[in-house]
Every structure is written in C-alpha cells, then in structure tokens.
Write a protein that holds these residues in place. Structure first.
Motif, PDB file in Angstrom:
ATOM      1  N   UNK A 194       0.831  -1.208   0.000  1.00  0.00           N
ATOM      2  CA  UNK A 194       0.000   0.000   0.000  1.00  0.00           C
ATOM      3  C   UNK A 194       0.867   1.260   0.000  1.00  0.00           C
ATOM      4  N   UNK A 195       1.970   1.226   0.729  1.00  0.00           N
ATOM      5  CA  UNK A 195       2.862   2.388   0.751  1.00  0.00           C
ATOM      6  C   UNK A 195       3.406   2.681  -0.647  1.00  0.00           C
ATOM      7  N   UNK A 196       3.730   1.622  -1.385  1.00  0.00           N
ATOM      8  CA  UNK A 196       4.228   1.809  -2.754  1.00  0.00           C
ATOM      9  C   UNK A 196       3.144   2.394  -3.651  1.00  0.00           C
ATOM     10  N   UNK A 197       1.911   1.956  -3.448  1.00  0.00           N
ATOM     11  CA  UNK A 197       0.796   2.520  -4.212  1.00  0.00           C
ATOM     12  C   UNK A 197       0.641   4.005  -3.899  1.00  0.00           C
ATOM     13  N   UNK A 198       0.660   4.336  -2.612  1.00  0.00           N
ATOM     14  CA  UNK A 198       0.507   5.728  -2.209  1.00  0.00           C
ATOM     15  C   UNK A 198       1.603   6.627  -2.734  1.00  0.00           C
ATOM     16  N   UNK A 199       2.806   6.089  -2.838  1.00  0.00           N
ATOM     17  CA  UNK A 199       3.926   6.895  -3.331  1.00  0.00           C
ATOM     18  C   UNK A 199       3.842   7.140  -4.831  1.00  0.00           C
ATOM     19  N   UNK A 200       3.092   6.293  -5.539  1.00  0.00           N
ATOM     20  CA  UNK A 200       3.057   6.388  -7.001  1.00  0.00           C
ATOM     21  C   UNK A 200       1.782   7.007  -7.546  1.00  0.00           C
ATOM     22  N   UNK A 201       0.803   7.330  -6.681  1.00  0.00           N
ATOM     23  CA  UNK A 201      -0.513   7.712  -7.203  1.00  0.00           C
ATOM     24  C   UNK A 201      -0.595   9.148  -7.705  1.00  0.00           C
ATOM     25  N   UNK A 202       0.362  10.007  -7.377  1.00  0.00           N
ATOM     26  CA  UNK A 202       0.368  11.370  -7.901  1.00  0.00           C
ATOM     27  C   UNK A 202      -0.695  12.269  -7.319  1.00  0.00           C
ATOM     28  N   UNK A 203      -1.076  12.029  -6.071  1.00  0.00           N
ATOM     29  CA  UNK A 203      -2.067  12.906  -5.443  1.00  0.00           C
ATOM     30  C   UNK A 203      -1.634  14.369  -5.437  1.00  0.00           C
ATOM     31  N   UNK A 204      -0.327  14.598  -5.450  1.00  0.00           N
ATOM     32  CA  UNK A 204       0.164  15.966  -5.319  1.00  0.00           C
ATOM     33  C   UNK A 204      -0.082  16.810  -6.567  1.00  0.00           C
ATOM     34  N   UNK A 205      -0.357  16.172  -7.718  1.00  0.00           N
ATOM     35  CA  UNK A 205      -0.571  16.971  -8.933  1.00  0.00           C
ATOM     36  C   UNK A 205      -1.830  16.586  -9.698  1.00  0.00           C
ATOM     37  N   UNK A 206      -2.312  15.368  -9.590  1.00  0.00           N
ATOM     38  CA  UNK A 206      -3.546  14.975 -10.258  1.00  0.00           C
ATOM     39  C   UNK A 206      -3.410  14.643 -11.730  1.00  0.00           C
ATOM     40  N   UNK A 207      -2.173  14.640 -12.265  1.00  0.00           N
ATOM     41  CA  UNK A 207      -1.989  14.351 -13.684  1.00  0.00           C
ATOM     42  C   UNK A 207      -2.074  12.846 -13.962  1.00  0.00           C
ATOM     43  N   UNK A 208      -2.297  12.523 -15.222  1.00  0.00           N
ATOM     44  CA  UNK A 208      -2.351  11.129 -15.671  1.00  0.00           C
ATOM     45  C   UNK A 208      -0.933  10.627 -15.887  1.00  0.00           C
ATOM     46  N   UNK A 209      -0.601   9.478 -15.274  1.00  0.00           N
ATOM     47  CA  UNK A 209       0.729   8.886 -15.399  1.00  0.00           C
ATOM     48  C   UNK A 209       0.599   7.405 -15.728  1.00  0.00           C
ATOM     49  N   UNK A 210       1.717   6.725 -15.847  1.00  0.00           N
ATOM     50  CA  UNK A 210       1.703   5.284 -16.132  1.00  0.00           C
ATOM     51  C   UNK A 210       1.011   4.501 -15.022  1.00  0.00           C
ATOM     52  N   UNK A 211       0.974   5.066 -13.823  1.00  0.00           N
ATOM     53  CA  UNK A 211       0.258   4.432 -12.711  1.00  0.00           C
ATOM     54  C   UNK A 211      -1.179   4.143 -13.113  1.00  0.00           C
ATOM     55  N   UNK A 212      -1.788   5.078 -13.861  1.00  0.00           N
ATOM     56  CA  UNK A 212      -3.193   4.930 -14.254  1.00  0.00           C
ATOM     57  C   UNK A 212      -3.342   4.113 -15.517  1.00  0.00           C
ATOM     58  N   UNK A 213      -2.287   3.985 -16.277  1.00  0.00           N
ATOM     59  CA  UNK A 213      -2.395   3.289 -17.552  1.00  0.00           C
ATOM     60  C   UNK A 213      -2.772   1.819 -17.370  1.00  0.00           C
TER      61      UNK A 213
END
Length: 631
Positions: A269-288
């Motif tokens: 879960x910590x790895x998920x939280x670090x990669x989700x981009x909450x700080x900017x809201x942009x679309x990244x590979x995390x969402x792909x």
C-alpha cells in the motif's frame, strides 16, 4: 438413500425422479439414453437440477504474479458450485463473480458475506442469488476471491495488473490451461465444463469483469459489468482535479484486505501511495494499467452493461467511455441505464432484470436461440419505474448543438443558439467553501462566486442524450485555478431521489425468492421500492477541470495571469428530457468542493468572454429541436 441436503465432493450420483420432484427439478433432465442435459422451455433453461445436492468445492490456483513480493507466486482461491449431474456427464457453463469484498464489505443490498458455518472448508452461505437461480438451470457458479482477499494470498493492488489478472487464472483452469488443487493438494480438473464462462459483478466486481474481458482470454464468452469503474483515473480524478484524495487508492486496498493481513500488506500500500500522484492529479503510467477503455480492441466477449445515470460513486463517464469503445470495435452489446445512484438492477427492476440476465446467459453460454440479440439494444429508465427501449445510445438522431452563454441585464445571463452580438464579459471570484446548493439555488440572483445562465421557459420538450461539453474563453489573475460547470433543470417535478439515503431506493421488510434453497442458504431477498420526491430543480449533470490541464491530463502548464485561454471539458454523460415550461440553467464556478476532495487554493478572479463561450448539448433532433423548444 435420499440425496436432499447431501454435500457433494466427488463421485457419481443417480437422482431419482422422486428426489428431483422434491427439489423442484424436471426428471427429463436425466434421460436414460444418454448424459443429462439442460431442459429448455419457453425459450429459457428450466430448473431441472437440484441446489441442496449440488457439488461444492474450494479450489486454489497458482497465479502468474507475486503481488506481495515475497518470492512466491500468489494463490487465487475460489468457491465453485455445480449441479450434481455434472458428475454424470452434464456439460455446464460458468457464471463467475470475482470480488475483493467477500470477507470485508460483502455483497449485495444486504451485505452478504461468504460463510463456512461448519468449518469443513466449504461454503455454506453463498452471497447473491446467482447460485440459487442458475445452478438448478444447469450452470456452475464461481465466487472468486481477488488476489490478497479472503482465501487468496498476496496483497490487493486496487485495479493494477495483479487484481486485473486474478479471474483470468480460473478461466485458464476451466479451459485446461492451468492447474487447480483442492485443500488436500489433489489436482482437480474441470472436465465437466462446456468451455464458456460469463462474468458478472457490481462496482469493483464489475471492473474485474471488464479487466478480464480486455485481456482477450479465451473461454470468457460474455461479461455483465454493473456500475464498475472502467478508467480508474476517472474514479479518483477528473481532468486533472483530484476528486478522491488522501491516498484513496491505497486506502481502498486496505479496506478489502482481511484485518489480520493489513499490517503485512502495508509495504504494498505504501508503494501505491507513493506512485498515485495525489500531489498533482496528472495522468501517469500508474493509471495506464488501471485503464480498460484503451484495451477494448482485445475484447472477444459480449457485454451487457448496466449503470445508474445518477451514480455519484462510479460516475456515468465510466459506462459511456467503455460503451463508446465497444461500439467502435463492434462488440456485441446491450445497455441498461437507470435513474438511481450506485444501485444493482436486482434492487431496481428485479423481475425484468432476472429475466433479462437469464435469457442473456442462456443465449451466450447455453446456445439457446431466444432472440435476445434481435431486441432493442438499450433499456432506459425515464422516470421512476417508467422504462423505454431504444435502438442505441446515444439515442439515434442526437446532434451536438452549441448553446451560447449570453449576458444578462440585471440578473442571470441567458442561453441561445447564437452568440451575443457584442463582446461581453462575465466576472466571478473563486470560493473554496461555496456549497453546491449555493451554486444552484436562486439562479436569477447575481452572486460574486458564480455565473448563472438561464433559458426562457421551454415551449417544447428538449431531449439530450450523450456527453455535453463546456467551452469557455476565460482568463484568471492567478497561475492556477479550477473550472466547474453544472447543467440544471429548473422546474418542479417528481423525480427519483437519488441523492437521498439509499441512492434512489427504499429497502422493504418483505422478501421474494429467486431460485432454490439449501438448509443454510436461500435465494430470498428484501424487496425494494423507488424513493421519489418532488423538487423545484434537478442537477442534471456536472463537470470540472484543472485549468493547468487545459492541453492534456498528462501535463500541467501554468496560466499566465490575465491571459485568455480556451478551456474545453466534458460534463458527465446524461439522457434527460427537459419538460415544457422548465428552464435550462448553466452554472459556471471555479472550485467545486462537493466534486473535488482538494479545493483550489488560489482564490483566483476569473473573467469569461461570453461571445466565445458555450455549452455543447447532445440534443436529439439537433438545432431544429432546440429551436422548437424555444432556445
């Protein structure tokens, strides 16, 4: 010896006509001159097999992934029920509901959990009605525990690849491409399977059905996604705006994990939280990898899609984007759209839904020629329990129609089919605490934190069907701001109260039953009725965007203070009829606290060039219909 109430594990059973009659079964299903077969009457399979005596198993498959990074492949567990006649040669298809919820949130309007009451490692209580209804009709039912949940090992990843591939493991086993074992470690084969599987499920379960379909796995013949996310970015973001914050993706992973394993799964879960981009809201590979729409070209299964038009949990853009992609790829499909929120059709239009689902599975999984694919493609609820059928959705004949924002004199601005003749500006200030009700109410009154535009009372109905788009020419005195828009129907009417408790339904104390029962599990569920209310207005649809994402949801580009830009963003899809005498309202705001979890912090002042700004409505009948309605 009577077989009623016997739990089957292996071997062959001979069911007498007397026992079959006691179970509500048709003796002709077990013909003496060959293996048992389904019984079809009136175009549908009949309950020719028992439920209490069905074979129940719990099986385990080694997956192809390692979600918890412990060096071992995760094990996917599932519970299987099949007619006893499959031990005598009946070939059965599978109805599968893959879920992360069977031991935590649980399933259905009554929150049913899986339960092994006697500790023998086999289920006694099976959530939902699929087993009670379909097993007697010659189907097998699988309730599969998504990776990291209930009896499966590993850790949930909230719609990442490990979640998405969980059900594929069982389909591979059903078709001889994987090995399953029982609790004793014995290899078990699906030699009773007819090669066809259908997946069904609501919400997360629905997303898992679509996730499996877009792998193109052979043997998945049809899917029935109910109100499921199709683009996880859109579930927690909207055009660059974070709509569910506080590390929501990792938080949901925690929710579906068994309490005793939550600490163990914390690193995931910590790895998920670090990669989700909450700080900017942009679309990244995390969402792909959490996107299914772009993978629709891989789909080989038919799709029966259901969604509530007023679902504010899994919002309607999830169904629409998936539906548009299905159409582009000529996938066999049907669609149900209701007026409720996040509600299962079993609790909205029960009898018709069960009948439709029965015929759908019979056609696609049992090869019953019942004509369901020759019927209208779309069922749509226009008002409480008033349903229409249409050839497609959006409704054929809709055309995108530009409706311009026009300046007012003393109160709200107007709406019309031509832009204002003279340049005019609408000015307002961002308000980070303004409620949705404040935005919508009293549209004729000028307010400093919104722009309101009203049509004249309509002279004829105006029907929109599809995805509206707001197009603004605007500037701000800050380098960042949000933009929001609301489409409102101002007119008194009785409507489904989808924003109230129950999301449009009231659960009653009475029950009705769908299928057969065992001593520990019945197919009886509380009935529901629609919750309706009379109101002076209806929020029809809404949308929001981060102005810095005006060019792309992948990249944020700061504004230049005072410089004008073109902003275009979609509202949520809708199918709505504005009645004669009602007025159409368009509300423009900046921050939209009830839509986003992170309010804009810039407190910008904005100016909108009205001559270059409009809302594009998907009007059935196009400009001619809009003219006829008085726009």
């Amino acid at each position: 010896m009577s077989t009623v109430g016997t739990r089957w594990r292996r071997g062959v059973a001979v069911l007498s006509a007397t026992v079959l009659a006691a179970l509500g079964a048709a003796p002709q299903a077990l013909a003496a001159d060959g293996p048992p077969s389904i019984v079809v009457q009136d175009g549908v399979t009949q309950p020719a097999f028992g439920y209490a005596d069905a074979i129940r198993e719990r099986l385990f498959i080694d997956s192809t992934f390692d979600s918890d990074n412990d060096g071992l492949r995760d094990i996917i567990a599932f519970d299987l029920m099949r007619p006893a006649a499959t031990a005598q040669g009946l070939k059965a298809p599978v109805v599968m509901d893959a879920s992360p919820y069977y031991s935590t949130v649980c399933r259905g309007n009554e929150s049913e959990c899986k339960a092994d009451l006697d500790g023998d490692g086999l289920l006694d209580k099976w959530p939902l009605f699929y087993d009670n209804y379909f097993v007697p009709r010659g189907y097998a039912v699988i309730l599969l525990d998504m990776v990291g949940t209930n009896n499966s090992t590993g850790c949930p990843t909230t719609n990442a690849n490990q979640d998405n591939l969980s059900a594929k493991q069982a389909i591979n086993w059903l078709n001889g491409r994987a090995t399953a074992r029982n609790a004793a470690g014995e290899v078990v084969k699906a030699d009773w399977h007819n090669g066809k599987t259908g997946m069904i499920g609501k919400s997360y379960d629905g997303s898992l059905a679509m996730a499996t379909a877009v792998t193109g796995v052979k043997g998945l013949t049809t899917v029935v996604p109910i109100s499921g996310p199709t683009e996880y970015y859109d579930y927690v973001r909207s055009n660059g705006v974070v709509t569910r914050g506080n590390s929501y993706v990792s938080s949901l992973a925690n929710t579906v994990t068994n309490p005793e394993r939550r600490e163990y799964c914390k690193p995931v879960r910590d790895a998920i939280g670090a990669a989700d981009g909450d700080e900017h809201g942009d679309y990244t590979s995390f969402w792909n990898e959490r996107s299914y729409v772009k993978k629709v070209p891989n789909v080989t299964a038919s799709v029966l899609l259901y969604h509530g038009l007023n679902d504010d949990n899994v919002r309607p853009d999830h169904f629409s984007k998936f539906w548009y992609a299905l159409a582009e790829n000529n996938v066999p499909r049907k669609l149900w759209l209701s007026q409720e929120g996040h509600v299962d059709p079993f609790d909205s239009r029960r009898a018709v839904w069960v009948s439709t689902l029965h015929r759908w599975f019979d056609f696609w999984l049992q090869n019953v020629a019942n004509g369901i694919m020759d019927e209208p493609r779309v069922d749509l609820e226009r008002s409480a329990d008033v349903w229409e059928t249409h050839a497609d959705w959006p409704i054929p004949g809709k055309a995108d129609t530009e409706v311009y924002l026009q300046p007012g004199t003393t109160g709200a601005g107007g709406l019309g089919l031509v832009p204002t003749a003279k340049p005019a500006t609408g000015a307002f200030q961002d308000n980070r605490t303004q409620s949705q009700n404040t935005m919508i109410l009293n549209p004729d009154v000028v307010q400093p934190n919104r722009l309101a535009f009203l049509s004249a009372p309509l002279s004829a109905p105006l029907h929109i069907s599809g995805t509206p788009t707001v197009q603004l020419r605007a500037s701000a005195d800050q380098t960042d701001t949000n933009l929001g828009a609301i489409l409102v129907d101002y007119g008194t009417d009785e409507r489904v109260a989808h924003r109230a408790s129950g999301e449009g339904i009231i659960t009653l104390t009475t029950e009705d039953c769908w299928g057969q029962s065992s001593p520990t599990d019945d197919g009886c569920y509380k009935q529901t009725t629609k919750r309706v209310a009379t109101a002076d207005y209806e929020l029809v649809t809404k949308g929001i965007m981060d102005a810095q994402n005006r060019q792309s949801i992948r990249v944020s580009v700061p504004l230049v203070q005072g410089e004008s830009y073109n902003f275009s963003f979609p509202l949520l899809p809708e199918d709505y009829v504005f009645k004669p005498g009602h007025r159409i309202g368009v509300i423009i705001v900046a921050s939209y606290p009830q839509y986003s979890s992170q309010a804009d912090t810039t407190a910008a002042n904005l100016q909108v060039a009205l001559k270059s700004s409009n809302i594009v409505l998907p009007v059935v009948g196009g400009t001619a219909a809009a003219h006829a309605a008085g726009l």
